[in-house]
Scaffold this motif. Structure first.
Motif, PDB file in Angstrom:
ATOM      1  N   ALA A 484       0.846  -1.199   0.000  1.00 30.26           N
ATOM      2  CA  ALA A 484       0.000   0.000   0.000  1.00 30.26           C
ATOM      3  C   ALA A 484       0.885   1.254   0.000  1.00 30.26           C
ATOM      4  O   ALA A 484       1.890   1.282   0.696  1.00 30.26           O
ATOM      5  N   PRO A 485       0.497   2.256  -0.825  1.00 30.61           N
ATOM      6  CA  PRO A 485      -0.637   2.234  -1.749  1.00 30.61           C
ATOM      7  C   PRO A 485      -0.378   1.261  -2.904  1.00 30.61           C
ATOM      8  O   PRO A 485       0.763   0.991  -3.252  1.00 30.61           O
ATOM      9  N   GLN A 547      -7.802   1.411   0.657  1.00 31.62           N
ATOM     10  CA  GLN A 547      -6.572   0.645   0.480  1.00 31.62           C
ATOM     11  C   GLN A 547      -6.473  -0.477   1.530  1.00 31.62           C
ATOM     12  O   GLN A 547      -7.185  -0.494   2.526  1.00 31.62           O
TER      13      GLN A 547
END
Ligand code: FES
Length: 570
Positions: A484-485, A547
């Motif tokens: 993530a992202p 996310q």
């Protein structure tokens, strides 16, 4: 029972609406006294023949109903979307939030005072809990239970875990296609869900560890008479929970989540639990972060000698004592004061609990892995985090520096992984992009990419693999997940190119892309989002899914909206 109960807002009194609500319900032959104010218990059933793990629920629900009736309640079963893992395309995770929405709205819109959640296959558990948490009625979950051990050629076969091994062996030419096909029937030989500590058993265990089931929920096989007995007791208990007003918000506290994270470490549970518990905490408005997984769980030893981290299956885990025996082994690490659905504290539930097989459930001085749990990695490659499960990884690869071999999508991976000219060796790091929540979309379980055939033939069985995807809880390997992202929103993983050097340091919690910032910035300028606008549910999903470090719930579903419905269309 007070006339002010929730169900009596529909069924009580002499108004036209009360007539409508009662009369139509009576078309099934219900006597008048079923509407006398006794607790109405909704039974949320994820039965579907397309979800083989939950296909026995038509039988199980009868035991639940009997329990509700035993305790003087009024059971009413209702269906919600069944999120089966093995069949749904493009993947069950795409539909977890849809199923959660279905459950939430069905619970709120109907006249029930309490709810029993019937879950089994992976996503059916978190989806029901998320939906129920956003309503916050007295709620209790029962799992369908795992299948009996897989058996084949005199040995045991674990759901999922042995599929990865068998499919790599058939690709490598080690076993024949005939043996591969013969193993299918042996692996799945009774009703129930996966036999390993995959995501289904992990989430059944997490539900038990969170205190939203009766003790013993996770491990009884689906066909064990004690599963039916537990269903009956769950039905009885739901009625009592309504009388006690014991709601999910009383059970799903931060302490309960920290307990669950620690139990997950002791179980060697699935990385998918990270996403599901973060999403569930968000529904319950409990403060829980990705970092809590590392902080609370990392030092906990893995004690459950169950695949994929160990060698046994859920059947042996049951006979050894199941989740209560594991909780008892780590009781000094748990908050024993938390309340549970049994009406007792965790400490009270654990009184008299024994570990009946210390090879299946190890003691603290003989763990499977000293520091189990989930490691949260950070670095310029994953500024918002990524996870790895050390108990399923190769120790020699936990600190590794290698050249990236990049695949820009699943299609690209499938097209090139077995190309004899692919530049890859045992030190390479496979990187898969665009398989995150928005990217695929739905974050498929492909993070444990199969190895190139030419390395399999050389006897190589593990490589460092990095992606923004998920991995089946039944899988294993040195696999970094949930970057993530993600690539699809321009996360640094999308900037990796073939030949870039990547450093993984699990002990140091670090994942570093060894490329200078100016070059990364140049690559960033060349990037553009991959998606043409989508319509339908997929479009809604891409626009609103959060996310991985936030649990991949929809942004507009976070929080508890309660059970009140003021309006009535009649
Ligand atoms: Fe349903 Fe594994 S496929 S539990």
């Amino acid at each position: 029972m007070s006339k002010k109960s929730r169900s009596q807002q529909w069924f009580g009194g002499d108004s036209m609406n009360a007539f409508i609500h009662r009369s139509w319900m009576k078309n099934g032959g219900l006597p008048d006294d079923m509407f006398d104010g006794r607790p109405v218990i909704g039974i949320c059933n994820t039965f579907s023949e397309f979800t083989p793990c939950n296909a026995h629920f038509r039988g199980l629900v009868e035991h639940i109903k009997a329990g509700v009736l035993d305790a003087g309640g009024f059971p009413l079963e209702f269906p919600v979307f069944s999120c089966g893992e093995s069949i749904l395309r493009p993947g069950a995770m795409l539909f977890r939030n849809l199923a959660a929405m279905d459950a939430e709205e069905a619970i709120r819109a109907n006249p029930m005072d309490g709810v029993i959640l019937m879950a089994g296959c992976d996503k059916t558990t978190p989806s029901l809990l998320m939906g129920a948490a956003s309503v916050d009625l007295p709620s209790i979950l029962i799992s369908g239970g795992p299948m009996l051990n897989g058996r084949h050629r005199g040995g045991i076969l674990g759901s999922g875990t042995d599929i990865w091994r068998l499919s790599e062996e058939v690709r490598a030419g080690v076993i024949s296609r005939e043996e591969f096909v013969a193993a299918e029937s042996g692996m799945s030989r009774s009703p129930g869900h996966c036999t390993t500590m995959g995501t289904a058993s992990t989430m059944a265990s997490m539900s038990e560890a969170l205190g939203v089931t009766l003790p013993g929920n996770a491990a009884y096989p689906a066909v064990d008479a004690r599963r039916a007995k537990l269903a009956r007791l769950t039905g009885r208990r739901a009625v009592e929970m309504v009388k006690e007003d014991l709601r999910l918000s009383h059970l799903l506290t931060r302490q309960a989540f920290i307990n669950a994270i620690r139990v997950n470490a002791a179980l060697g549970g699935s990385t998918n639990a990270v996403l599901h518990l973060l999403a569930l905490a968000g529904r319950m408005e409990v403060e829980l972060t990705l970092q809590d997984w590392d902080d609370a769980g990392r030092s906990v030893p893995t004690l459950a000698n169950v695949m994929p981290s160990g060698k046994y299956l859920m059947e042996e885990f049951c006979y050894a004592g199941g989740v209560p025996a594991v909780q008892s082994e780590i009781r000094d690490l748990l908050d024993l004061s938390v309340m549970t659905a049994s009406g007792k504290t965790l400490g009270e539930n654990l009184e008299g609990v024994e570990n009946f097989n210390t090879d299946v459930i190890r003691t603290r001085d003989n763990p499977i892995v000293e520091n189990g749990g989930i490691v949260v990695l950070r670095g310029n490659l994953v500024p918002d985090g990524a996870v790895i499960k050390p108990s399923a990884a190769t120790p020699a690869l936990m600190k590794h520096r290698g050249k990236a071999v990049v695949f820009t999508s699943m299609q690209d991976y499938k097209a090139r992984i077995d190309d004899p000219d692919l530049e890859v060796d045992e030190n390479s790091i496979l990187v898969l992009q665009n398989c995150g929540p928005k990217g695929f979309p739905g974050m498929p379980e492909v993070g444990n990419m199969g190895l190139p055939r030419k390395l399999l033939k050389k006897g190589i069985r593990d490589l460092v693999r990095i992606s923004d995807a998920r991995m089946s809880g039944t899988a294993f390997g040195t696999v970094v997940l949930h970057a993530a992202p993600e690539a699809a929103v321009g996360g640094p993983i999308v900037l990796v190119r073939d030949g870039d050097i990547i450093e993984l340091d699990v002990e140091g919690r670090r994942l570093h892309l060894d490329v200078d910032e100016a070059e990364l910035e140049r690559r960033r300028m060349d990037w553009s989002p991959p998606h043409a606008p989508e319509t339908g549910y997929k479009g809604l999903y891409i626009r609103h899914v959060m996310q991985a470090d936030k649990g991949a719930d929809f942004d507009f579903l976070v929080g508890c909206r309660g059970s009140e419905v003021a309006e009535d269309s009649h």
